[in-house]
Design a protein around this motif. Structure first.
Motif, short mmCIF file in Angstrom:
data_model
loop_
_atom_site.label_atom_id
_atom_site.label_comp_id
_atom_site.label_asym_id
_atom_site.label_seq_id
_atom_site.Cartn_x
_atom_site.Cartn_y
_atom_site.Cartn_z
N UNK A 280 0.84 -1.20 0.00
CA UNK A 280 0.00 0.00 0.00
C UNK A 280 0.88 1.25 0.00
N UNK A 281 1.96 1.24 0.77
CA UNK A 281 2.88 2.37 0.79
C UNK A 281 3.55 2.56 -0.57
N UNK A 282 3.91 1.47 -1.21
CA UNK A 282 4.53 1.57 -2.53
C UNK A 282 3.55 2.12 -3.56
N UNK A 283 2.27 1.74 -3.46
CA UNK A 283 1.26 2.31 -4.36
C UNK A 283 1.11 3.81 -4.14
N UNK A 284 1.11 4.22 -2.88
CA UNK A 284 1.01 5.64 -2.56
C UNK A 284 2.25 6.39 -3.07
N UNK A 285 3.42 5.79 -2.90
CA UNK A 285 4.66 6.40 -3.41
C UNK A 285 4.61 6.54 -4.93
N UNK A 286 4.16 5.51 -5.61
CA UNK A 286 4.09 5.55 -7.07
C UNK A 286 3.10 6.62 -7.54
N UNK A 287 1.99 6.75 -6.84
CA UNK A 287 1.00 7.74 -7.22
C UNK A 287 1.52 9.16 -7.03
N UNK B 38 1.69 10.16 -13.20
CA UNK B 38 0.68 9.22 -12.68
C UNK B 38 -0.48 10.02 -12.05
N UNK B 39 -0.14 11.03 -11.27
CA UNK B 39 -1.18 11.86 -10.64
C UNK B 39 -2.02 12.58 -11.70
N UNK B 40 -1.36 13.18 -12.67
CA UNK B 40 -2.09 13.93 -13.70
C UNK B 40 -3.01 13.01 -14.53
N UNK B 41 -2.54 11.81 -14.82
CA UNK B 41 -3.38 10.85 -15.56
C UNK B 41 -4.59 10.44 -14.72
N UNK B 42 -4.39 10.23 -13.44
CA UNK B 42 -5.52 9.86 -12.57
C UNK B 42 -6.50 11.01 -12.44
N UNK B 43 -6.00 12.22 -12.41
CA UNK B 43 -6.87 13.38 -12.29
C UNK B 43 -7.73 13.56 -13.54
N UNK B 44 -7.15 13.29 -14.71
CA UNK B 44 -7.90 13.40 -15.96
C UNK B 44 -8.99 12.34 -16.03
N UNK B 45 -8.69 11.14 -15.60
CA UNK B 45 -9.63 10.02 -15.70
C UNK B 45 -10.66 9.99 -14.58
N UNK B 46 -10.42 10.70 -13.49
CA UNK B 46 -11.28 10.60 -12.31
C UNK B 46 -12.65 11.23 -12.57
N UNK B 47 -13.66 10.58 -12.02
CA UNK B 47 -15.02 11.11 -12.08
C UNK B 47 -15.20 12.12 -10.94
N UNK B 48 -15.88 13.23 -11.18
CA UNK B 48 -16.12 14.19 -10.10
C UNK B 48 -16.96 13.55 -9.00
N UNK B 49 -16.86 13.97 -7.80
CA UNK B 49 -16.02 15.06 -7.31
C UNK B 49 -14.61 14.58 -7.01
N UNK B 50 -13.65 15.43 -7.26
CA UNK B 50 -12.25 15.17 -6.91
C UNK B 50 -11.70 16.39 -6.20
N UNK B 51 -10.72 16.17 -5.38
CA UNK B 51 -10.01 17.26 -4.72
C UNK B 51 -8.56 17.18 -5.18
N UNK B 52 -8.14 18.07 -6.07
CA UNK B 52 -6.77 17.99 -6.61
C UNK B 52 -5.74 18.39 -5.56
N UNK B 53 -4.51 18.00 -5.82
CA UNK B 53 -3.38 18.42 -4.98
C UNK B 53 -3.19 19.91 -5.22
N UNK B 54 -3.50 20.71 -4.22
CA UNK B 54 -3.61 22.15 -4.40
C UNK B 54 -2.28 22.80 -4.78
N UNK B 55 -1.16 22.27 -4.38
CA UNK B 55 0.12 22.86 -4.73
C UNK B 55 0.34 22.84 -6.24
N UNK B 56 0.09 21.71 -6.86
CA UNK B 56 0.26 21.62 -8.31
C UNK B 56 -0.83 22.43 -9.01
N UNK B 57 -2.05 22.38 -8.48
CA UNK B 57 -3.17 23.11 -9.07
C UNK B 57 -2.88 24.62 -9.09
N UNK B 58 -2.43 25.17 -7.97
CA UNK B 58 -2.13 26.61 -7.94
C UNK B 58 -0.93 26.95 -8.80
#
Length: 120
Positions: free
Chosen positions: A59-66, A75-95
């Motif tokens: 589980x830790x390795x999956x979190x690290x990979x994500x 990996x994060x950006x691909x998951x964000x594109x494919x995710x169905x709303x509602x989602x809460x993006x990582x605000x640091x990258x978003x801003x």
């Protein structure tokens, strides 16, 4: 050594919390857990990390990979594109994306204004 079981229990709960955040598409929370566990004072707890079961290590390795920053958080950006709303993006990258988009737009606008004034 008496505190080792307590640290191990806390570490397991935090890893599970990170998994739950991913399932709920709360990417800001998942990154918060990852970054908190990746701090040097926590990652140096060798005996605590060694006490994790295979299930929690995976589980830790999956979190690290994500949360990996490789290839600009691919990996994060691909998951964000494919995710169905509602989602809460990582605000640091978003801003960061919003800031540079705005900066780029303003720079182009200023260049257009300057070039426009020079032509008249």
């Amino acid at each position: 050594m008496a505190e080792l079981p307590a640290r191990l229990t806390t570490l397991k709960k935090l890893i599970r919390l990170g998994e739950c955040f991913l399932e709920l598409r709360n990417y800001d929370g998942a990154f918060a857990v990852y970054l908190g566990l990746n701090v040097a004072s926590v990652s140096r707890l060798k005996k605590t990390w060694a006490g994790l079961s295979d299930k929690h290590v995976q589980a830790w390795q999956r979190l690290q990979a994500f949360c990996s920053h490789e290839h600009n958080y691919r990996v994060y950006r691909a998951a964000l594109v494919e995710a169905q709303p509602p989602t809460l993006p990582f605000m640091t990258i978003y801003t960061q994306v919003c800031y540079f988009s705005l900066l780029y737009s303003c720079k182009n606008l200023i260049i257009i204004i300057i070039l426009g004034f020079n032509t008249y």
